[in-house]
Design a protein around this motif. Sequence first.
Motif, PDB file in Angstrom:
ATOM      1  N   ASP A 152      -4.167  -2.730  -0.892  1.00 39.17           N
ATOM      2  CA  ASP A 152      -5.361  -2.544  -1.713  1.00 39.17           C
ATOM      3  C   ASP A 152      -5.590  -3.802  -2.554  1.00 39.17           C
ATOM      4  O   ASP A 152      -4.795  -4.117  -3.436  1.00 39.17           O
ATOM      5  CB  ASP A 152      -5.187  -1.323  -2.621  1.00 39.17           C
ATOM      6  N   ARG A 153      -6.662  -4.525  -2.298  1.00 42.73           N
ATOM      7  CA  ARG A 153      -6.895  -5.806  -2.959  1.00 42.73           C
ATOM      8  C   ARG A 153      -7.034  -5.653  -4.468  1.00 42.73           C
ATOM      9  O   ARG A 153      -6.483  -6.458  -5.231  1.00 42.73           O
ATOM     10  CB  ARG A 153      -8.134  -6.468  -2.372  1.00 42.73           C
ATOM     11  N   ARG A 157      -4.429  -7.187  -7.154  1.00 43.56           N
ATOM     12  CA  ARG A 157      -4.894  -8.132  -8.173  1.00 43.56           C
ATOM     13  C   ARG A 157      -4.493  -7.658  -9.569  1.00 43.56           C
ATOM     14  O   ARG A 157      -4.036  -8.459 -10.403  1.00 43.56           O
ATOM     15  CB  ARG A 157      -6.407  -8.276  -8.090  1.00 43.56           C
ATOM     16  N   ALA A 158      -4.668  -6.371  -9.845  1.00 45.35           N
ATOM     17  CA  ALA A 158      -4.311  -5.832 -11.156  1.00 45.35           C
ATOM     18  C   ALA A 158      -2.821  -6.006 -11.432  1.00 45.35           C
ATOM     19  O   ALA A 158      -2.417  -6.368 -12.550  1.00 45.35           O
ATOM     20  CB  ALA A 158      -4.706  -4.360 -11.239  1.00 45.35           C
ATOM     21  N   PHE A 159      -2.009  -5.766 -10.409  1.00 45.21           N
ATOM     22  CA  PHE A 159      -0.567  -5.948 -10.588  1.00 45.21           C
ATOM     23  C   PHE A 159      -0.233  -7.412 -10.840  1.00 45.21           C
ATOM     24  O   PHE A 159       0.528  -7.741 -11.756  1.00 45.21           O
ATOM     25  CB  PHE A 159       0.181  -5.449  -9.352  1.00 45.21           C
ATOM     26  N   ALA A 160      -0.787  -8.316 -10.033  1.00 45.52           N
ATOM     27  CA  ALA A 160      -0.501  -9.742 -10.197  1.00 45.52           C
ATOM     28  C   ALA A 160      -0.929 -10.227 -11.576  1.00 45.52           C
ATOM     29  O   ALA A 160      -0.227 -11.016 -12.219  1.00 45.52           O
ATOM     30  CB  ALA A 160      -1.186 -10.540  -9.100  1.00 45.52           C
ATOM     31  N   ALA A 237      -1.290 -13.351  -2.318  1.00 44.77           N
ATOM     32  CA  ALA A 237      -1.872 -13.789  -1.041  1.00 44.77           C
ATOM     33  C   ALA A 237      -3.032 -12.893  -0.627  1.00 44.77           C
ATOM     34  O   ALA A 237      -3.997 -13.353  -0.013  1.00 44.77           O
ATOM     35  CB  ALA A 237      -0.793 -13.800   0.032  1.00 44.77           C
ATOM     36  N   LEU A 238      -2.947 -11.603  -0.983  1.00 42.07           N
ATOM     37  CA  LEU A 238      -3.994 -10.658  -0.598  1.00 42.07           C
ATOM     38  C   LEU A 238      -5.327 -11.016  -1.236  1.00 42.07           C
ATOM     39  O   LEU A 238      -6.387 -10.714  -0.707  1.00 42.07           O
ATOM     40  CB  LEU A 238      -3.591  -9.240  -0.994  1.00 42.07           C
ATOM     41  N   ASN A 239      -5.263 -11.695  -2.388  1.00 40.23           N
ATOM     42  CA  ASN A 239      -6.486 -12.083  -3.088  1.00 40.23           C
ATOM     43  C   ASN A 239      -6.862 -13.540  -2.869  1.00 40.23           C
ATOM     44  O   ASN A 239      -7.753 -14.062  -3.538  1.00 40.23           O
ATOM     45  CB  ASN A 239      -6.306 -11.818  -4.584  1.00 40.23           C
ATOM     46  N   GLY A 240      -6.179 -14.211  -1.935  1.00 40.70           N
ATOM     47  CA  GLY A 240      -6.554 -15.575  -1.580  1.00 40.70           C
ATOM     48  C   GLY A 240      -6.171 -16.610  -2.612  1.00 40.70           C
ATOM     49  O   GLY A 240      -5.594 -16.321  -3.637  1.00 40.70           O
TER      50      GLY A 240
END
Length: 240
Positions: A152-153, A157-160, A237-240
């Motif tokens: 889940d992008r 992102r929220a976790f990162a 990486a999932l968010n580029g």
Amino acid sequence: MGKPSVYKQELTGGRSRERRVVISDFVNYRVPVRPETCREALDLAETLLPVTPGVTRAVVLVTDPAQLALWRSLLTGTEPTSAAPVVLRRPDHRSLRGWAQRINMFHTEDRLDRLYELMGGWPLLVGRAYHLHEELGNPDEVLRRLADLHADRAEARAFAEATGVYADPLLVSGYRALNDEFKDDLFDLEGAVTAIALKIDDEDEAGWTVNCLDALQVFDREDTQLRLEPVLRECVALNG
């Protein structure tokens, strides 16, 4: 201590032969704390001493990546100070097993292995696993929910962002430089500084970036070698 007046009073207070710890938690204030406020708290801790002889007093300032200006001086040792940074470490596989035994969850070895693989010991995810188990009562369903984070992008992102990697553009650039250079391979601190310095063309800033990323716990350690922690690496990486 919350109010500055109370904080100052406690810094100088105490009875003879008393051992005291004064704690100021800047992370959980109701309003964002300005960097100069946190810096002033550090300076006051060094200058306002107990007025009564025989008092032993320590001060703990709890900070987060909103206080990177203070982190820089403490982590790089660029200013003379008696303060020392204490970094909270992510639980490893062994301590995670002890946690699971204490709360009586995730009993089997294969579940514990999968739990660590999905959480990487990140406290935010450990807390999520606990609450999901309380809610669902099914460890396998909890593991499935945790695995969804990796696909889940928005969740990734929220976790990162919660880890602090996005707290400063320099940290993001440094992290991506390490990922581009090493991916999931091992490297050492010198190699990390070199990889980031080549990216940003500033060796001093590269050294600070590595120190800060290390404090944020983005590395797994294997003896003297480092590796980018897999869960965070996958989410970034999932968010580029």
